[in-house]
Design a protein around this motif. Structure first.
Motif, PDB file in Angstrom:
ATOM      1  N   ALA A 294      11.443  13.917 -13.190  1.00 32.39           N
ATOM      2  CA  ALA A 294      11.901  13.760 -14.578  1.00 32.39           C
ATOM      3  C   ALA A 294      11.569  12.388 -15.163  1.00 32.39           C
ATOM      4  O   ALA A 294      12.434  11.664 -15.662  1.00 32.39           O
ATOM      5  CB  ALA A 294      13.403  14.016 -14.661  1.00 32.39           C
ATOM      6  N   GLY A 295      10.296  12.032 -15.091  1.00 42.92           N
ATOM      7  CA  GLY A 295       9.861  10.783 -15.711  1.00 42.92           C
ATOM      8  C   GLY A 295       9.975   9.555 -14.828  1.00 42.92           C
ATOM      9  O   GLY A 295       9.455   8.487 -15.165  1.00 42.92           O
ATOM     10  N   LYS A 296      10.634   9.656 -13.687  1.00 40.14           N
ATOM     11  CA  LYS A 296      10.746   8.530 -12.766  1.00 40.14           C
ATOM     12  C   LYS A 296       9.439   8.365 -11.993  1.00 40.14           C
ATOM     13  O   LYS A 296       8.861   9.335 -11.522  1.00 40.14           O
ATOM     14  CB  LYS A 296      11.900   8.759 -11.793  1.00 40.14           C
ATOM     15  CG  LYS A 296      12.129   7.604 -10.830  1.00 40.14           C
ATOM     16  CD  LYS A 296      13.265   7.927  -9.866  1.00 40.14           C
ATOM     17  CE  LYS A 296      13.450   6.830  -8.844  1.00 40.14           C
ATOM     18  NZ  LYS A 296      14.529   7.152  -7.877  1.00 40.14           N
ATOM     19  N   GLU A 297       8.959   7.124 -11.874  1.00 37.57           N
ATOM     20  CA  GLU A 297       7.695   6.878 -11.192  1.00 37.57           C
ATOM     21  C   GLU A 297       7.792   7.208  -9.700  1.00 37.57           C
ATOM     22  O   GLU A 297       8.770   6.856  -9.036  1.00 37.57           O
ATOM     23  CB  GLU A 297       7.262   5.421 -11.358  1.00 37.57           C
ATOM     24  CG  GLU A 297       6.814   5.077 -12.770  1.00 37.57           C
ATOM     25  CD  GLU A 297       6.347   3.632 -12.886  1.00 37.57           C
ATOM     26  OE1 GLU A 297       5.547   3.348 -13.789  1.00 37.57           O
ATOM     27  OE2 GLU A 297       6.815   2.786 -12.086  1.00 37.57           O
ATOM     28  N   LEU A 298       6.764   7.880  -9.217  1.00 35.18           N
ATOM     29  CA  LEU A 298       6.644   8.199  -7.796  1.00 35.18           C
ATOM     30  C   LEU A 298       5.597   7.248  -7.202  1.00 35.18           C
ATOM     31  O   LEU A 298       4.421   7.321  -7.549  1.00 35.18           O
ATOM     32  CB  LEU A 298       6.215   9.651  -7.611  1.00 35.18           C
ATOM     33  CG  LEU A 298       6.028  10.148  -6.175  1.00 35.18           C
ATOM     34  CD1 LEU A 298       7.340  10.090  -5.408  1.00 35.18           C
ATOM     35  CD2 LEU A 298       5.491  11.582  -6.178  1.00 35.18           C
ATOM     36  N   ILE A 299       6.053   6.344  -6.351  1.00 33.26           N
ATOM     37  CA  ILE A 299       5.185   5.278  -5.827  1.00 33.26           C
ATOM     38  C   ILE A 299       4.754   5.574  -4.393  1.00 33.26           C
ATOM     39  O   ILE A 299       5.582   5.919  -3.545  1.00 33.26           O
ATOM     40  CB  ILE A 299       5.896   3.903  -5.858  1.00 33.26           C
ATOM     41  CG1 ILE A 299       6.430   3.604  -7.258  1.00 33.26           C
ATOM     42  CG2 ILE A 299       4.963   2.799  -5.373  1.00 33.26           C
ATOM     43  CD1 ILE A 299       5.352   3.430  -8.298  1.00 33.26           C
ATOM     44  N   TYR A 300       3.461   5.426  -4.147  1.00 28.17           N
ATOM     45  CA  TYR A 300       2.958   5.472  -2.775  1.00 28.17           C
ATOM     46  C   TYR A 300       2.634   4.044  -2.354  1.00 28.17           C
ATOM     47  O   TYR A 300       1.688   3.425  -2.835  1.00 28.17           O
ATOM     48  CB  TYR A 300       1.695   6.336  -2.665  1.00 28.17           C
ATOM     49  CG  TYR A 300       1.003   6.198  -1.324  1.00 28.17           C
ATOM     50  CD1 TYR A 300       1.603   6.672  -0.161  1.00 28.17           C
ATOM     51  CD2 TYR A 300      -0.236   5.572  -1.218  1.00 28.17           C
ATOM     52  CE1 TYR A 300       0.986   6.537   1.069  1.00 28.17           C
ATOM     53  CE2 TYR A 300      -0.864   5.435   0.014  1.00 28.17           C
ATOM     54  CZ  TYR A 300      -0.251   5.917   1.153  1.00 28.17           C
ATOM     55  OH  TYR A 300      -0.861   5.769   2.369  1.00 28.17           O
ATOM     56  N   ASP A 301       3.462   3.508  -1.475  1.00 22.42           N
ATOM     57  CA  ASP A 301       3.252   2.154  -0.939  1.00 22.42           C
ATOM     58  C   ASP A 301       3.058   2.283   0.563  1.00 22.42           C
ATOM     59  O   ASP A 301       4.006   2.510   1.314  1.00 22.42           O
ATOM     60  CB  ASP A 301       4.441   1.256  -1.253  1.00 22.42           C
ATOM     61  CG  ASP A 301       4.225  -0.193  -0.826  1.00 22.42           C
ATOM     62  OD1 ASP A 301       3.188  -0.481  -0.189  1.00 22.42           O
ATOM     63  OD2 ASP A 301       5.085  -1.040  -1.126  1.00 22.42           O
ATOM     64  N   ALA A 302       1.816   2.133   1.010  1.00 20.34           N
ATOM     65  CA  ALA A 302       1.470   2.402   2.408  1.00 20.34           C
ATOM     66  C   ALA A 302       2.001   1.361   3.381  1.00 20.34           C
ATOM     67  O   ALA A 302       2.006   1.601   4.595  1.00 20.34           O
ATOM     68  CB  ALA A 302      -0.047   2.506   2.552  1.00 20.34           C
TER      69      ALA A 302
END
Length: 326
Positions: A294-302
């Motif tokens: 719902a608009g919240k950023e989905l972050i991929y931080d390896a």
């Protein structure tokens, strides 16, 4: 009685050295034996009670992989993968994911000395970074993004010394320079906690002989690494000869190369290592995951991710947000 207690000290010193390497399940009776040899008070004075409970620097293993939702290698095989670097990237974090398929060939690092390098048949799955020094490892990987002038090989040597639980006061040579550049004074101080000093040869041999066979190579590699970094006179090749075993670990048929892990954040991820220094990472983000956020950023931080091998004899690999420059 006092004479018996004193004569038990050399054996107890050996136990003190190798206890942190093994799990409680593997050495559940050793603390009790130490207590009987010197009395409960003597064992406590030697620090065995605390050392026995202390976790490894990085403790992540395949038991930490959540296999629920996993998919076999043919899942999403017909998809077209875009470059992960085409997505927006946060300055102090990772990439902002969108629905679709993405891939990156990123720098990766060995986080377990005395094990086999990845082979083409190894299955690797996602697991979080766990262990007493996890904050330091993550900090190094994040700091490295801001210091492109630091060689990957120098960062790898630093990580091996941390895995080997080397005291910062024993650091010398290029690894010390790398540590000073990538870590804050407060973080450097944390390297002293739970660390080991340089151990005499006879103590190493006696301790090694008491360990299960599968842990002997790890124990010896870690001690050799501590000796190397304290000498100040070493090369990357010398580190590597102790950290990387010759040959290949057997492949686990139930975990083939290219297997997908369902990440707790709602996307799928898989790894294809090329040696230990580079990994092709593929990510599939279902559209419903983005909608659910719902608009919240989905972050991929390896930098908090470990590609964990199904075979305990292979290397677990720390992942990064940095692209391998060919």
């Amino acid at each position: 009685m006092k004479t018996k207690q004193l004569s038990a000290l050399p054996s107890l010193f050996v136990l003190l050295i190798f206890l942190p390497i093994a799990s409680h399940a593997q050495f559940g009776g050793l603390l009790d034996k130490a207590a009987k040899a010197t009395g409960a008070k003597g064992a406590k004075m030697l620090g065995l009670d605390k050392m026995f409970k202390a976790p490894e620097a990085i403790s992540t293993n395949f038991e930490d992989v959540n296999r629920q939702g996993q998919e076999m290698p043919d899942f999403q095989n017909d998809a077209t993968y875009k470059a992960l670097t085409s997505l927006p990237k946060k300055t102090d974090a990772g990439y902002v994911l969108a629905a679709g398929h993405y891939e990156i060939t990123n720098k990766s690092y060995c986080l377990k000395a005395g094990t086999y390098a990845p082979s083409s048949g190894d299955g690797y799955m996602y697991a979080p970074t766990l262990g007493k020094k996890k904050e330091l490892v993550i900090a190094i990987l994040k700091s490295a993004e801001k210091h492109p002038e630091v060689k990957q090989s120098d960062i790898q040597m630093l990580l091996w010394t941390i895995i080997a639980r080397t005291k910062f006061s024993d650091y010398s040579g290029p690894v010390k320079v790398t540590a000073l550049k990538l870590l804050s004074p407060k973080q450097l101080l944390q390297l002293e906690g739970g660390a080991l000093g340089i151990l005499p040869f006879d103590v190493v041999q006696e301790a090694k002989n008491k360990l299960p066979k599968e842990l002997q190579a790890v124990f010896e590699a870690e001690n050799q690494i501590r000796n190397l970094v304290s000498s100040g006179n070493y090369s990357y090749a010398e580190f590597e000869q102790y950290a990387i075993l010759a040959g290949m670990a057997p492949v686990r048929e139930d975990t083939p190369s290219g297997i997908w892990t369902y990440h707790p954040d709602g996307y799928y991820i898989r790894y294809f290592p090329s040696g230990y220094s580079r990994t092709k990472t593929q990510i599939y983000v279902p559209a419903e995951t983005i909608e659910r956020n719902a608009g919240k950023e989905l972050i991929y931080d390896a930098t908090d991710d470990i590609a964990c091998p199904a075979n305990a004899g292979s290397q677990r690999l720390a992942q990064t947000n940095e692209v391998v420059e060919d």
